[in-house]
Design a protein around this motif. Structure first.
Motif, mmCIF file in Angstrom:
data_model
loop_
_atom_site.group_PDB
_atom_site.id
_atom_site.type_symbol
_atom_site.label_atom_id
_atom_site.label_comp_id
_atom_site.label_asym_id
_atom_site.label_seq_id
_atom_site.Cartn_x
_atom_site.Cartn_y
_atom_site.Cartn_z
ATOM 1 N N GLU A 197 0.831 -1.201 0.000
ATOM 2 C CA GLU A 197 0.000 0.000 0.000
ATOM 3 C C GLU A 197 0.869 1.256 0.000
ATOM 4 O O GLU A 197 0.622 2.196 -0.776
ATOM 5 C CB GLU A 197 -0.930 -0.004 1.212
ATOM 6 C CG GLU A 197 -1.842 1.200 1.280
ATOM 7 C CD GLU A 197 -2.777 1.162 2.474
ATOM 8 O OE1 GLU A 197 -3.711 1.985 2.486
ATOM 9 O OE2 GLU A 197 -2.590 0.332 3.390
ATOM 10 N N LEU B 243 -4.389 -0.748 -5.480
ATOM 11 C CA LEU B 243 -4.741 -0.130 -4.206
ATOM 12 C C LEU B 243 -6.184 -0.497 -3.835
ATOM 13 O O LEU B 243 -6.483 -0.754 -2.660
ATOM 14 C CB LEU B 243 -4.555 1.389 -4.281
ATOM 15 C CG LEU B 243 -4.583 2.154 -2.973
ATOM 16 C CD1 LEU B 243 -3.573 1.615 -1.985
ATOM 17 C CD2 LEU B 243 -4.315 3.631 -3.240
ATOM 18 N N LYS C 53 1.036 4.105 -2.950
ATOM 19 C CA LYS C 53 0.781 5.514 -2.655
ATOM 20 C C LYS C 53 1.950 6.386 -3.107
ATOM 21 O O LYS C 53 1.743 7.524 -3.556
ATOM 22 C CB LYS C 53 0.481 5.703 -1.174
ATOM 23 C CG LYS C 53 -0.905 5.191 -0.809
ATOM 24 C CD LYS C 53 -1.235 5.403 0.648
ATOM 25 C CE LYS C 53 -2.658 4.957 0.941
ATOM 26 N NZ LYS C 53 -3.016 5.128 2.348
#
Length: 131
Positions: A11, A31, A15
Protein backbone atom coordinates in the motif's frame (compact mmCIF):
# COMPACT_ATOMS: atom_id res chain seq x y z
CA UNK A 1 1.32 -10.42 11.00
CA UNK A 2 3.82 -11.12 8.20
CA UNK A 3 1.14 -10.79 5.51
CA UNK A 4 -0.31 -7.62 7.03
CA UNK A 5 3.17 -6.05 6.90
CA UNK A 6 3.49 -7.06 3.24
CA UNK A 7 0.07 -5.56 2.46
CA UNK A 8 0.97 -2.37 4.28
CA UNK A 9 4.32 -2.22 2.43
CA UNK A 10 2.52 -2.70 -0.90
CA UNK A 11 0.00 0.00 0.00
CA UNK A 12 2.80 2.42 0.89
CA UNK A 13 4.55 1.65 -2.40
CA UNK A 14 1.41 2.23 -4.43
CA UNK A 15 0.78 5.51 -2.66
CA UNK A 16 4.33 6.60 -3.54
CA UNK A 17 3.63 5.76 -7.19
CA UNK A 18 0.40 7.77 -7.07
CA UNK A 19 2.16 10.73 -5.45
CA UNK A 20 4.36 10.91 -8.55
CA UNK A 21 1.68 9.95 -11.06
CA UNK A 22 -1.88 10.40 -9.74
CA UNK A 23 -3.36 8.96 -12.95
CA UNK A 24 -1.51 5.62 -12.74
CA UNK A 25 -4.43 3.28 -13.43
CA UNK A 26 -2.75 0.05 -12.32
CA UNK A 27 -1.67 1.59 -9.02
CA UNK A 28 -5.29 2.61 -8.37
CA UNK A 29 -6.50 -0.87 -9.28
CA UNK A 30 -4.09 -2.65 -6.96
CA UNK A 31 -4.74 -0.13 -4.21
CA UNK A 32 -8.42 -1.02 -4.58
CA UNK A 33 -7.57 -4.69 -4.10
CA UNK A 34 -5.58 -3.83 -0.98
CA UNK A 35 -8.48 -1.83 0.42
CA UNK A 36 -10.73 -4.84 -0.17
CA UNK A 37 -8.27 -7.12 1.61
CA UNK A 38 -8.17 -4.70 4.54
CA UNK A 39 -11.96 -4.54 4.79
CA UNK A 40 -12.25 -1.00 3.45
CA UNK A 41 -14.95 -1.33 0.75
CA UNK A 42 -15.67 2.39 0.40
CA UNK A 43 -12.01 3.17 -0.31
CA UNK A 44 -11.87 0.19 -2.69
CA UNK A 45 -14.95 1.48 -4.50
CA UNK A 46 -13.33 4.87 -5.05
CA UNK A 47 -10.25 3.22 -6.58
CA UNK A 48 -12.22 0.88 -8.84
CA UNK A 49 -14.49 3.71 -10.01
CA UNK A 50 -11.39 5.72 -10.91
CA UNK A 51 -10.04 2.79 -12.94
CA UNK A 52 -13.40 2.13 -14.62
CA UNK A 53 -13.62 5.79 -15.63
CA UNK A 54 -10.05 6.03 -16.92
CA UNK A 55 -9.97 2.57 -18.45
CA UNK A 56 -13.60 1.83 -19.38
CA UNK A 57 -12.79 -1.56 -20.93
CA UNK A 58 -11.28 -2.87 -17.69
CA UNK A 59 -13.58 -5.80 -17.00
CA UNK A 60 -12.39 -6.38 -13.44
CA UNK A 61 -12.70 -2.74 -12.37
CA UNK A 62 -16.21 -2.51 -13.77
CA UNK A 63 -17.24 -5.77 -12.10
CA UNK A 64 -15.79 -4.84 -8.72
CA UNK A 65 -17.41 -1.40 -8.91
CA UNK A 66 -20.78 -2.99 -9.66
CA UNK A 67 -20.35 -5.53 -6.89
CA UNK A 68 -19.41 -2.90 -4.29
CA UNK A 69 -22.28 -0.65 -5.37
CA UNK A 70 -24.68 -3.58 -5.05
CA UNK A 71 -23.40 -4.22 -1.53
CA UNK A 72 -24.34 -0.62 -0.72
CA UNK A 73 -27.82 -1.21 -2.19
CA UNK A 74 -27.05 1.24 -5.01
CA UNK A 75 -28.61 -1.26 -7.36
CA UNK A 76 -29.43 0.93 -10.35
CA UNK A 77 -25.79 2.08 -10.43
CA UNK A 78 -24.59 -1.51 -9.99
CA UNK A 79 -26.75 -2.65 -12.90
CA UNK A 80 -25.02 -0.15 -15.19
CA UNK A 81 -21.59 -1.53 -14.26
CA UNK A 82 -22.65 -5.18 -14.66
CA UNK A 83 -24.09 -4.32 -18.08
CA UNK A 84 -20.78 -2.66 -18.99
CA UNK A 85 -18.92 -5.84 -17.98
CA UNK A 86 -21.19 -7.82 -20.28
CA UNK A 87 -20.50 -5.40 -23.15
CA UNK A 88 -16.80 -6.15 -22.63
CA UNK A 89 -17.25 -9.89 -22.06
CA UNK A 90 -20.70 -11.37 -22.76
CA UNK A 91 -19.54 -14.69 -21.25
CA UNK A 92 -18.91 -13.32 -17.77
CA UNK A 93 -21.21 -15.57 -15.76
CA UNK A 94 -20.53 -13.76 -12.48
CA UNK A 95 -21.65 -10.47 -14.04
CA UNK A 96 -24.79 -12.18 -15.36
CA UNK A 97 -25.69 -13.65 -11.98
CA UNK A 98 -25.00 -10.42 -10.12
CA UNK A 99 -27.01 -8.55 -12.74
CA UNK A 100 -29.88 -11.01 -12.22
CA UNK A 101 -29.76 -10.44 -8.47
CA UNK A 102 -29.78 -6.66 -8.90
CA UNK A 103 -32.69 -6.88 -11.33
CA UNK A 104 -34.58 -9.13 -8.90
CA UNK A 105 -34.00 -6.71 -6.01
CA UNK A 106 -35.29 -3.82 -8.15
CA UNK A 107 -38.44 -5.74 -9.08
CA UNK A 108 -37.37 -6.34 -12.68
CA UNK A 109 -38.20 -10.04 -12.62
CA UNK A 110 -38.31 -10.54 -16.40
CA UNK A 111 -34.83 -9.11 -16.82
CA UNK A 112 -33.59 -11.15 -13.85
CA UNK A 113 -34.92 -14.37 -15.41
CA UNK A 114 -33.32 -13.53 -18.75
CA UNK A 115 -29.93 -12.86 -17.12
CA UNK A 116 -30.14 -16.18 -15.24
CA UNK A 117 -31.15 -18.00 -18.41
CA UNK A 118 -28.13 -16.49 -20.18
CA UNK A 119 -25.91 -17.62 -17.29
CA UNK A 120 -27.42 -21.10 -17.57
CA UNK A 121 -26.49 -21.27 -21.26
CA UNK A 122 -22.88 -20.51 -20.31
CA UNK A 123 -22.61 -22.68 -17.21
CA UNK A 124 -25.01 -25.51 -16.37
CA UNK A 125 -24.64 -25.05 -12.61
CA UNK A 126 -26.79 -21.92 -12.91
CA UNK A 127 -29.64 -23.78 -14.61
CA UNK A 128 -31.47 -24.81 -11.46
CA UNK A 129 -31.58 -21.15 -10.40
CA UNK A 130 -33.07 -20.09 -13.72
CA UNK A 131 -36.19 -22.21 -13.34
Amino acid sequence: DFYLKKVNDAEAGLKRVLAKNPDHVFAHKYLGLIHLAKGQPQLALQEFQFVATRSPRDEEANFRTGFLLARQARLEDAIQYFRKVLEINPSNVMALTNLALAYQKTNQSDLAQKALADACKLDAKYCSSAR
